[in-house]
Write a protein that holds these residues in place. Structure first.
Motif, PDB file in Angstrom:
ATOM      1  N   ASN A  64       0.554  -1.548   0.253  1.00 37.10           N
ATOM      2  CA  ASN A  64       0.132   0.054  -0.497  1.00 37.10           C
ATOM      3  C   ASN A  64       0.965   1.519   0.413  1.00 37.10           C
ATOM      4  OD1 ASN A  64      -2.400  -1.758   0.073  1.00 37.10           O
ATOM      5  ND2 ASN A  64      -2.332  -1.616   2.465  1.00 37.10           N
ATOM      6  N   PHE A  65       2.294   1.478   0.751  1.00 34.82           N
ATOM      7  CA  PHE A  65       3.009   2.290   0.977  1.00 34.82           C
ATOM      8  C   PHE A  65       3.888   3.142  -0.461  1.00 34.82           C
ATOM      9  CE2 PHE A  65       7.419   4.032   1.483  1.00 34.82           C
ATOM     10  CZ  PHE A  65       6.355   5.278   2.516  1.00 34.82           C
ATOM     11  N   ALA A  66       3.945   1.743  -1.262  1.00 32.82           N
ATOM     12  CA  ALA A  66       4.292   1.437  -2.586  1.00 32.82           C
ATOM     13  C   ALA A  66       3.599   2.250  -3.601  1.00 32.82           C
ATOM     14  CB  ALA A  66       5.038   0.255  -2.843  1.00 32.82           C
ATOM     15  N   LYS A  67       2.351   1.881  -3.412  1.00 30.55           N
ATOM     16  CA  LYS A  67       0.801   2.615  -4.194  1.00 30.55           C
ATOM     17  C   LYS A  67       0.615   4.122  -4.510  1.00 30.55           C
ATOM     18  CE  LYS A  67      -0.513  -2.483  -5.079  1.00 30.55           C
ATOM     19  NZ  LYS A  67      -1.905  -2.944  -4.617  1.00 30.55           N
ATOM     20  N   GLU A  68       0.776   4.477  -2.860  1.00 34.59           N
ATOM     21  CA  GLU A  68       1.148   5.753  -2.255  1.00 34.59           C
ATOM     22  C   GLU A  68       1.368   6.513  -3.094  1.00 34.59           C
ATOM     23  OE1 GLU A  68       0.195   5.719   1.700  1.00 34.59           O
ATOM     24  OE2 GLU A  68      -1.315   5.160   1.719  1.00 34.59           O
ATOM     25  N   ASN A  69       2.572   6.016  -3.443  1.00 35.11           N
ATOM     26  CA  ASN A  69       4.033   6.650  -3.724  1.00 35.11           C
ATOM     27  C   ASN A  69       4.213   6.245  -5.124  1.00 35.11           C
ATOM     28  OD1 ASN A  69       5.359   8.408  -1.335  1.00 35.11           O
ATOM     29  ND2 ASN A  69       4.535   6.256  -0.140  1.00 35.11           N
ATOM     30  N   GLU A  70       3.337   5.958  -5.758  1.00 36.74           N
ATOM     31  CA  GLU A  70       3.047   5.543  -6.930  1.00 36.74           C
ATOM     32  C   GLU A  70       4.627   4.869  -7.515  1.00 36.74           C
ATOM     33  OE1 GLU A  70       2.880   9.512  -9.403  1.00 36.74           O
ATOM     34  OE2 GLU A  70       1.897   9.977  -8.399  1.00 36.74           O
ATOM     35  N   VAL A  71       4.738   3.033  -6.776  1.00 35.89           N
ATOM     36  CA  VAL A  71       5.659   2.700  -7.461  1.00 35.89           C
ATOM     37  C   VAL A  71       5.047   1.672  -7.366  1.00 35.89           C
ATOM     38  CG1 VAL A  71       7.918   1.519  -6.134  1.00 35.89           C
ATOM     39  CG2 VAL A  71       7.633   3.756  -5.871  1.00 35.89           C
TER      40      VAL A  71
END
Length: 160
Positions: A64-71
């Protein structure tokens, strides 16, 4: 990405960064393993379901953190060794891409993991430092809960 504290550990003459590839800093890594000798399974009072659930929770938060940071981590498969303090703060994360993983840029992965561990707390309090060496595959799928077996208590052979 979020701001927070970064832990640099001095082991020997070299400062061990909070995120690194497995195989880098080999001597410092071996010392780190000694300092975090309690395993997640042990810290969970030998409850495999609890340990697995907590590990999956962290991986889901990481995704989820990756998605929030567009990774986009989809297709990433890796080995992870995560080192946690008694309060659940991750002090170090070592990783290595598995052979069948989607290619990923080391600098981008390092930056993502460094930011993730700054504020994330592993969902377990312990009396001592602890660690877990495991695998991760993204995306992370929810774990199905097992349903209770049929009321007869017998396993079905499929031949009724």
């Amino acid at each position: 990405m979020a701001k927070g504290n970064t832990t640099l550990t001095s082991i020997g003459d070299t400062i061990l960064p909070p995120v690194f590839l497995i195989g880098e800093y080999e001597n410092q890594y071996n010392e780190l393993v000694k300092d975090y000798e309690t395993l997640l399974f042990t810290a969970c009072d030998f409850d495999m379901n609890a340990a697995f659930s907590k590990w999956q929770s962290m991986l889901s938060e990481m995704d989820n953190f990756a998605k929030e940071n567009e990774v986009n981590l989809d297709g990433i498969k890796l080995w992870l060794n995560v080192f946690m303090k008694p309060d659940g703060q991750i002090s170090h994360l070592a990783y290595y891409l598995k052979p069948m993983s989607k290619n990923a840029d080391d600098a981008e992965m390092n930056a993502l993991f460094k930011e993730f561990i700054k504020d994330y707390r592993f969902p377990l309090l312990s009396k001592s430092n602890y660690s877990h060496y495991g695998t991760a595959s993204f995306p992370v799928f929810p774990v199905r809960k097992e349903s209770a077996p049929a009321s007869s208590g017998q396993l079905s052979t499929g031949q009724n």
